[in-house]
Motif scaffolding. Sequence first.
Motif, PDB file in Angstrom:
ATOM      1  N   UNK A   1       0.806  -1.235   0.000  1.00  0.00           N
ATOM      2  CA  UNK A   1       0.000   0.000   0.000  1.00  0.00           C
ATOM      3  C   UNK A   1       0.834   1.279   0.000  1.00  0.00           C
ATOM      4  N   UNK A   2       1.993   1.275   0.672  1.00  0.00           N
ATOM      5  CA  UNK A   2       2.838   2.474   0.709  1.00  0.00           C
ATOM      6  C   UNK A   2       3.268   2.908  -0.684  1.00  0.00           C
ATOM      7  N   UNK A   3       3.746   1.923  -1.466  1.00  0.00           N
ATOM      8  CA  UNK A   3       4.201   2.245  -2.829  1.00  0.00           C
ATOM      9  C   UNK A   3       3.029   2.616  -3.721  1.00  0.00           C
ATOM     10  N   UNK A   4       1.895   1.909  -3.527  1.00  0.00           N
ATOM     11  CA  UNK A   4       0.742   2.168  -4.402  1.00  0.00           C
ATOM     12  C   UNK A   4       0.104   3.525  -4.114  1.00  0.00           C
ATOM     13  N   UNK A   5       0.157   3.935  -2.847  1.00  0.00           N
ATOM     14  CA  UNK A   5      -0.371   5.276  -2.544  1.00  0.00           C
ATOM     15  C   UNK A   5       0.533   6.325  -3.188  1.00  0.00           C
ATOM     16  N   UNK A   6       1.817   6.035  -3.217  1.00  0.00           N
ATOM     17  CA  UNK A   6       2.750   6.946  -3.886  1.00  0.00           C
ATOM     18  C   UNK A   6       2.444   7.026  -5.392  1.00  0.00           C
ATOM     19  N   UNK A   7       2.121   5.874  -5.996  1.00  0.00           N
ATOM     20  CA  UNK A   7       1.765   5.862  -7.428  1.00  0.00           C
ATOM     21  C   UNK A   7       0.532   6.750  -7.646  1.00  0.00           C
ATOM     22  N   UNK A   8      -0.505   6.538  -6.822  1.00  0.00           N
ATOM     23  CA  UNK A   8      -1.753   7.297  -6.994  1.00  0.00           C
ATOM     24  C   UNK A   8      -1.519   8.783  -6.733  1.00  0.00           C
ATOM     25  N   UNK A   9      -0.661   9.084  -5.771  1.00  0.00           N
ATOM     26  CA  UNK A   9      -0.384  10.486  -5.444  1.00  0.00           C
ATOM     27  C   UNK A   9       0.329  11.203  -6.601  1.00  0.00           C
TER      28      UNK A   9
ATOM     29  N   UNK B   1       9.550   5.780  -3.577  1.00  0.00           N
ATOM     30  CA  UNK B   1       8.849   6.460  -2.484  1.00  0.00           C
ATOM     31  C   UNK B   1       7.678   5.629  -1.942  1.00  0.00           C
ATOM     32  N   UNK B   2       7.467   5.734  -0.660  1.00  0.00           N
ATOM     33  CA  UNK B   2       6.309   5.082  -0.040  1.00  0.00           C
ATOM     34  C   UNK B   2       5.578   6.136   0.780  1.00  0.00           C
ATOM     35  N   UNK B   3       4.263   6.151   0.676  1.00  0.00           N
ATOM     36  CA  UNK B   3       3.462   7.065   1.506  1.00  0.00           C
ATOM     37  C   UNK B   3       2.556   6.200   2.371  1.00  0.00           C
ATOM     38  N   UNK B   4       2.683   6.351   3.659  1.00  0.00           N
ATOM     39  CA  UNK B   4       1.860   5.520   4.554  1.00  0.00           C
ATOM     40  C   UNK B   4       0.391   5.912   4.444  1.00  0.00           C
TER      41      UNK B   4
ATOM     42  N   UNK C   1      -2.795  -1.761 -12.452  1.00  0.00           N
ATOM     43  CA  UNK C   1      -4.196  -1.607 -12.029  1.00  0.00           C
ATOM     44  C   UNK C   1      -4.394  -0.220 -11.417  1.00  0.00           C
ATOM     45  N   UNK C   2      -3.433   0.218 -10.603  1.00  0.00           N
ATOM     46  CA  UNK C   2      -3.533   1.536  -9.950  1.00  0.00           C
ATOM     47  C   UNK C   2      -3.539   2.667 -10.993  1.00  0.00           C
ATOM     48  N   UNK C   3      -2.656   2.547 -11.983  1.00  0.00           N
ATOM     49  CA  UNK C   3      -2.584   3.589 -13.021  1.00  0.00           C
ATOM     50  C   UNK C   3      -3.928   3.696 -13.748  1.00  0.00           C
ATOM     51  N   UNK C   4      -4.502   2.538 -14.096  1.00  0.00           N
ATOM     52  CA  UNK C   4      -5.805   2.532 -14.778  1.00  0.00           C
ATOM     53  C   UNK C   4      -6.888   3.150 -13.896  1.00  0.00           C
ATOM     54  N   UNK C   5      -6.818   2.850 -12.611  1.00  0.00           N
ATOM     55  CA  UNK C   5      -7.806   3.373 -11.665  1.00  0.00           C
ATOM     56  C   UNK C   5      -7.695   4.898 -11.579  1.00  0.00           C
ATOM     57  N   UNK C   6      -6.457   5.400 -11.563  1.00  0.00           N
ATOM     58  CA  UNK C   6      -6.240   6.857 -11.499  1.00  0.00           C
ATOM     59  C   UNK C   6      -6.776   7.530 -12.770  1.00  0.00           C
ATOM     60  N   UNK C   7      -6.492   6.916 -13.916  1.00  0.00           N
ATOM     61  CA  UNK C   7      -6.975   7.481 -15.185  1.00  0.00           C
ATOM     62  C   UNK C   7      -8.496   7.539 -15.168  1.00  0.00           C
ATOM     63  N   UNK C   8      -9.099   6.448 -14.736  1.00  0.00           N
ATOM     64  CA  UNK C   8     -10.556   6.373 -14.710  1.00  0.00           C
ATOM     65  C   UNK C   8     -11.134   7.424 -13.754  1.00  0.00           C
ATOM     66  N   UNK C   9     -10.480   7.623 -12.608  1.00  0.00           N
ATOM     67  CA  UNK C   9     -10.932   8.639 -11.647  1.00  0.00           C
ATOM     68  C   UNK C   9     -10.841  10.037 -12.268  1.00  0.00           C
ATOM     69  N   UNK C  10      -9.694  10.343 -12.865  1.00  0.00           N
ATOM     70  CA  UNK C  10      -9.509  11.681 -13.445  1.00  0.00           C
ATOM     71  C   UNK C  10     -10.478  11.917 -14.602  1.00  0.00           C
ATOM     72  N   UNK C  11     -10.733  10.844 -15.358  1.00  0.00           N
ATOM     73  CA  UNK C  11     -11.655  10.981 -16.489  1.00  0.00           C
ATOM     74  C   UNK C  11     -13.080  11.226 -15.976  1.00  0.00           C
ATOM     75  N   UNK C  12     -13.483  10.489 -14.948  1.00  0.00           N
ATOM     76  CA  UNK C  12     -14.856  10.658 -14.454  1.00  0.00           C
ATOM     77  C   UNK C  12     -15.042  12.008 -13.762  1.00  0.00           C
ATOM     78  N   UNK C  13     -13.955  12.582 -13.287  1.00  0.00           N
ATOM     79  CA  UNK C  13     -14.045  13.915 -12.678  1.00  0.00           C
ATOM     80  C   UNK C  13     -13.736  15.021 -13.677  1.00  0.00           C
TER      81      UNK C  13
ATOM     82  N   UNK D   1      -8.370   7.125  -1.615  1.00  0.00           N
ATOM     83  CA  UNK D   1      -9.649   6.506  -2.008  1.00  0.00           C
ATOM     84  C   UNK D   1      -9.471   5.691  -3.294  1.00  0.00           C
ATOM     85  N   UNK D   2      -8.747   6.305  -4.241  1.00  0.00           N
ATOM     86  CA  UNK D   2      -8.520   5.621  -5.525  1.00  0.00           C
ATOM     87  C   UNK D   2      -7.668   4.375  -5.301  1.00  0.00           C
ATOM     88  N   UNK D   3      -6.674   4.496  -4.409  1.00  0.00           N
ATOM     89  CA  UNK D   3      -5.836   3.326  -4.116  1.00  0.00           C
ATOM     90  C   UNK D   3      -6.691   2.188  -3.536  1.00  0.00           C
ATOM     91  N   UNK D   4      -7.631   2.528  -2.651  1.00  0.00           N
ATOM     92  CA  UNK D   4      -8.474   1.485  -2.044  1.00  0.00           C
ATOM     93  C   UNK D   4      -9.342   0.797  -3.102  1.00  0.00           C
TER      94      UNK D   4
END
Lengths: 185, 87
Positions: A33-41, B17-20, A81-93, A52-55
């Motif tokens: 989750x730490x790395x994936x939240x960084x991807x979404x951020x 990078x990791x974000x908690x 999967x995270x990248x696709x989710x972010x794209x979908x979020x940005x597109x829907x918004x 939220x998008x990461x979840x």
Amino acid sequence: MKVIQLFKNEKLLIKRAANQNREAQRQLYEEHSGKMLSVCRQYIKDLQQAEEVMLSGFLKVFLHLKNFKNEGSFEGWIRRIMVRECISFLRSNKKLEFLEDEFSQPEIPETVSSDLSAEEIQTLIDELPEGYRMVFIMYAIEGYKHSEIAELLKITEGTSKSQLFKARKMLQEKLIAQNTAYGTT
Amino acid sequence: MALHRFEEQAERKLRERQIAPSAGSWEKLEDKLGKDEGLQTINKMVDDSIKTEEASKLDKAATRNLKKHTKFKPKQNRPSRGPGLKS
């Protein structure tokens, strides 16, 4: 030896998580989750929204875990999967727009500067317009090809290339301005 | 800074990078997973029930078809001759 052990453990963990074993799912979540939240951020400026998008990304990960064939890296699979989710979020918004103007390729001047922290890099990327940001992150950080970016963002390869060029140009200008401010040019 | 150096740094540092996540994020996901699994179970039950209903309809249709095309008439449909006619 430890790496092999770790790999075997992850394989087993994935198998269990695919069978809806909650403890295995929790372990996988805590590991990635730490790395994936960084991807979404990277894609979404607001940290809460990014989480939220990461979840919802992880929800899809666990839902489709049986489709993961253990052929590539598990982290790479979740990242996509995270990248696709972010794209979908940005597109829907309706936050995804690609600024189009004349596309020429002048020389980009280069300057010298010291190392930047991840947060400083993120701040510079955050200042780019949405379309430039998306293409820059996907190409320069995530390693997607222009053809893949075009398919995912539903744009042409030409647009992807021009967005990247403009992003680079804008970043270069920002770096020059920053260096001038710190007197290192 | 040379742009290519910036990109190298960006790739390395942002990929590492990791974000908690905020406290309670796993519980939130667990809740979503529970709802999703519940929904999947309901969907499966509905699917199974539709399949059973369709199978039953097919079964009835097959029986009707069989009855239509067979010369054999079940005994209970014949009128009884009565006991007096036996001899």
